[in-house]
Design an enzyme around this catalytic site. Structure first.
Site, PDB file in Angstrom:
ATOM      1  N   ASP A  49     -25.545   3.043 -15.360  1.00 32.81           N
ATOM      2  CA  ASP A  49     -24.528   3.400 -15.083  1.00 32.81           C
ATOM      3  C   ASP A  49     -23.815   2.332 -16.129  1.00 32.81           C
ATOM      4  OD1 ASP A  49     -22.628   5.298 -14.961  1.00 32.81           O
ATOM      5  OD2 ASP A  49     -22.086   5.064 -12.464  1.00 32.81           O
TER       6      ASP A  49
ATOM      7  N   VAL B 220     -13.046   1.915  -3.149  1.00 29.14           N
ATOM      8  CA  VAL B 220     -12.672   0.290  -3.292  1.00 29.14           C
ATOM      9  C   VAL B 220     -11.779  -0.355  -3.007  1.00 29.14           C
ATOM     10  CG1 VAL B 220     -12.905  -1.909  -4.416  1.00 29.14           C
ATOM     11  CG2 VAL B 220     -14.788  -0.092  -5.224  1.00 29.14           C
TER      12      VAL B 220
END
Length: 514
Positions: free
Chosen positions: A139, A26
């Site tokens: 998650d 990211v």
């Protein structure tokens, strides 16, 4: 060669790497068209990866973007676009100056209970929005919770999320997600398909870690951790204070009995609003001759069968404090999902479906027969106590935990409806600190049943109670009830589970007596 400074899709200039995971990196990027910062997640594709796996990763990235985009909520990451970069998909998201909850816990160890509750409430709200949109996150963990510098809390990384109706990208026998946060049902029975309850388990694990500074099932290896999640009880939290009932409700092994997002959000809101700090360790009563909890006057005889007995059945030394406050309590796992116990009565495995016949007596238990004709397993060393009516009542050696079994009649055929109608005006009124953990329908030996679990405050310590209500094949209604100190709940809960698994009803007592 570094990607720093590269221009993605002729628009997004990569400025700074802010995170890296197993599937991608990211970046903080500059949107040169709109003049704003965004986050760009670039997919990882290791060399020599088979073509089918490359395609799966491509599709998973696109689904991540679609899943997050389906959810319109201030506490869920906003996806702006999916673009192509040299044949690889990249997700363009809002950029939130932040740290992750995982980073904060690594630095600080734990959070104050009130702050953990505030974060947890917002996570529950975000999960409820996701589930309402047909998206399972799969998650949920501290690393995927952003704590914005401006105070905003955001659930992120829907990389392995799944949408209702979408085909699976998971191979047979493959489990996706972080092993420490997988729900037990995903690790048993060949890996059950995920449901909303899986995300709620992960929330419970995250909250436990936030206030305890450790994972509830951490072991030396991943295999041992997975086994512990699937089969072992967790150590009761010591620093959770008023957050304890929420954590315990979320960490129920049986997904059907696990606390849902709405209930978790409500209870977490109460704790956050109170700014609760961890409670001091509980101690035994100084004056053992007095009951720890108030004992409201018993209702008159015509109303007693319609009244609900609350969890305030507690004993201090020789005194049994039995309360009748408007109904009969149900047990959350009532017959439908008891835990297995070893010879010491310690919970050793995950809940198992009920069988039509009573289970054999485990070591350390004996069978007690009531005047009404049914029998129930009771731990050796527990003594019978006289209580009003013809109920069976037994108290543990500590004189702080009690088991009761009765044949009752509710106001109508649906105990859940009756409990809900009387919960506010009777149960909450007569039980200081009452908080519902779980009230839900379940089954007992294939027949409908009701389950009720809650906590309340005694004079010295907090208690938990659980009750199961069910009807035998001959139409007789039964209620099984246990109350014990909340701090020792894992120690006493197997007493309830064994009673549920091993109860011999009137129509069974002759055929199945040991």
């Amino acid at each position: 060669m570094s990607d720093l400074g590269r221009l993605i899709a002729n628009r997004y200039r990569l400025v700074e790497r802010v995170g890296r995971g197993g599937m991608g990196t990211v970046w903080r990027a500059e949107d040169e068209v709109l003049g704003r910062h965004v986050a760009v997640k670039k997919l990882h594709v290791p060399p020599h990866l088979p073509d089918d796996e490359v395609q799966r990763r491509h599709e998973r990235t696109r689904r991540e973007a679609r899943s997050a985009a389906r959810i319109s909520h201030p506490n869920v990451i906003v996806v702006h676009d999916v673009v192509d970069d040299e044949g690889l998909p990249c997700i363009v998201m809002e950029y939130i100056p932040s740290v992750t909850l995982g980073d904060v816990l690594k630095e600080r160890g734990t959070l104050p209970v009130g702050e953990a509750a505030r974060i947890g409430r917002i996570m529950a709200t975000a999960l409820r929005a996701a589930h309402d949109a047909g998206v399972l996150h799969r998650d949920v963990k501290p690393a995927n919770v952003l704590l914005g510098h401006a105070g905003r809390i955001v659930l992120t990384d829907f990389g392995i999320a799944v949408e209702s109706g979408a085909s699976s990208l998971t191979r047979t026998g493959e489990l996706v997600g972080s092993i420490h946060y997988l729900a037990p049902e995903r690790l048993r029975d060949g890996g059950a398909e995920p449901g909303p309850a899986c995300d709620l388990w992960s929330l419970g694990t995250t909250l436990y870690q936030a206030v305890e500074g450790r994972h509830p099932f951490d072991r030396d290896t991943a295999i041992e951790t997975a086994y512990a999640i699937a089969a072992d009880p967790h150590e009761p939290p010591r620093g959770a204070g008023d957050l304890t009932p929420v954590i315990e409700g979320l960490l129920m092994k049986d997904p059907g009995l696990r606390m849902d997002a709405q209930e978790a959000e409500r209870l977490l809101g109460h704790v956050a609003a109170a700014g609760t700090t961890p409670l001091a360790p509980t101690t035994r009563l100084e004056n053992a001759g007095a009951p720890e909890s108030p004992t409201p006057p018993a209702p008159s005889a015509p109303k007693r069968r319609r009244a609900r007995r609350t969890a305030l059945w507690i004993v201090a030394a020789a005194v049994v404090a039995a309360t009748a406050t408007g109904g009969v309590l149900l047990w959350p796992r009532g017959g439908g999902a008891p835990t297995n116990t070893d010879a010491s009565g310690t919970s050793t495995s995950s809940p198992a479906p009920p069988s039509p016949a009573p289970a054999p007596l485990p070591a350390g238990y004996h069978l007690e027969t009531a005047s009404q004709g049914f029998s129930v397993p009771v731990p050796d060393g527990w003594t019978a106590k006289k209580v009003p009516g013809n109920e069976m009542a037994y108290i543990g050696p500590s004189e702080l935990a009690g088991l009761r079994v009765d044949v009752v009649q509710f106001a109508g055929s649906d105990p859940l409806q009756h409990w809900r109608e009387t919960e506010e005006d009777q149960t909450r009124r007569d039980n200081p600190g009452y908080e519902r953990v779980r009230m839900a329908p379940t089954t007992f030996r294939g027949r409908p049943a009701g389950y009720w679990e809650f906590t309340f405050q005694g004079k010295v310590r907090k208690y938990r109670a659980v009750e199961l209500s069910f009807t035998g094949t001959d139409g007789t209604q039964y209620v099984v009830y246990l109350s014990a100190p909340n701090a020792q709940w894992d120690q006493y809960r197997p007493v309830f589970d064994t009673a549920i698994k091993g109860i011999r009803l009137r129509e069974q007592s002759g055929a199945h007596a040991p």
